[in-house]
Scaffold this motif. Structure first.
Motif, mmCIF file in Angstrom:
data_model
loop_
_atom_site.group_PDB
_atom_site.id
_atom_site.type_symbol
_atom_site.label_atom_id
_atom_site.label_comp_id
_atom_site.label_asym_id
_atom_site.label_seq_id
_atom_site.Cartn_x
_atom_site.Cartn_y
_atom_site.Cartn_z
ATOM 1 N N LEU A 47 1.770 -32.334 -0.893
ATOM 2 C CA LEU A 47 2.543 -31.228 -0.327
ATOM 3 C C LEU A 47 2.278 -31.100 1.176
ATOM 4 N N LEU A 48 1.034 -31.211 1.594
ATOM 5 C CA LEU A 48 0.699 -31.157 3.021
ATOM 6 C C LEU A 48 1.321 -32.342 3.771
ATOM 7 N N ALA A 49 1.301 -33.508 3.151
ATOM 8 C CA ALA A 49 1.882 -34.692 3.783
ATOM 9 C C ALA A 49 3.395 -34.528 3.951
ATOM 10 N N LEU A 50 4.041 -33.864 3.025
ATOM 11 C CA LEU A 50 5.476 -33.623 3.136
ATOM 12 C C LEU A 50 5.792 -32.531 4.163
ATOM 13 N N GLN A 51 4.891 -31.588 4.345
ATOM 14 C CA GLN A 51 5.106 -30.488 5.286
ATOM 15 C C GLN A 51 4.839 -30.887 6.734
ATOM 16 N N TYR A 52 4.022 -31.932 6.954
ATOM 17 C CA TYR A 52 3.657 -32.340 8.313
ATOM 18 C C TYR A 52 4.879 -32.606 9.200
ATOM 19 N N PRO A 53 5.858 -33.409 8.793
ATOM 20 C CA PRO A 53 7.006 -33.652 9.685
ATOM 21 C C PRO A 53 7.817 -32.384 9.963
ATOM 22 N N LEU A 54 7.828 -31.470 9.013
ATOM 23 C CA LEU A 54 8.602 -30.249 9.192
ATOM 24 C C LEU A 54 8.017 -29.380 10.301
ATOM 25 N N TRP A 55 6.697 -29.296 10.408
ATOM 26 C CA TRP A 55 6.064 -28.408 11.365
ATOM 27 C C TRP A 55 5.556 -29.110 12.621
#
Length: 102
Positions: A12-20
């Protein structure tokens, strides 16, 4: 079971990284949006200036009044039957010589 929870949290953190924080992050989108608004304002000002210049060009091509007005203001031209008067304002040096010396 705990390892599966850690793996899912990491995913989940790996997927959120590009977003933020990545290349297409929210902050980059907001920055581009502000830049786009500024560019639109600049384009509107330039369009207004271009429209005014276009109207002036059309006026110069169609009528002689605009051409005459421009010649009078920018070149100081006058008609054949007119008299030109030039008013020269008094300078401080000219008025200083008229005052009595002490």
């Amino acid at each position: 079971m705990k390892s599966l929870a850690f793996i899912l949290a990491g995913l989940l953190l790996a997927l959120q990284y590009p977003l933020w924080l990545g290349k297409g992050s929210w902050s980059r989108v907001w920055e581009l949006d502000r830049g786009l608004a500024q560019q639109r304002d600049a384009n509107m000002k330039l369009k207004a200036r271009n429209d005014a210049l276009d109207a002036e060009v059309r006026d110069l091509k169609q009528g002689l009044e605009a051409l005459e007005e421009r010649a009078r203001l920018e070149l100081g031209m006058i008609r054949k039957d007119e008299i030109f008067y030039q008013v020269v304002p008094a300078t401080e040096a000219g008025t200083a010589s008229r005052t009595p010396a002490r």
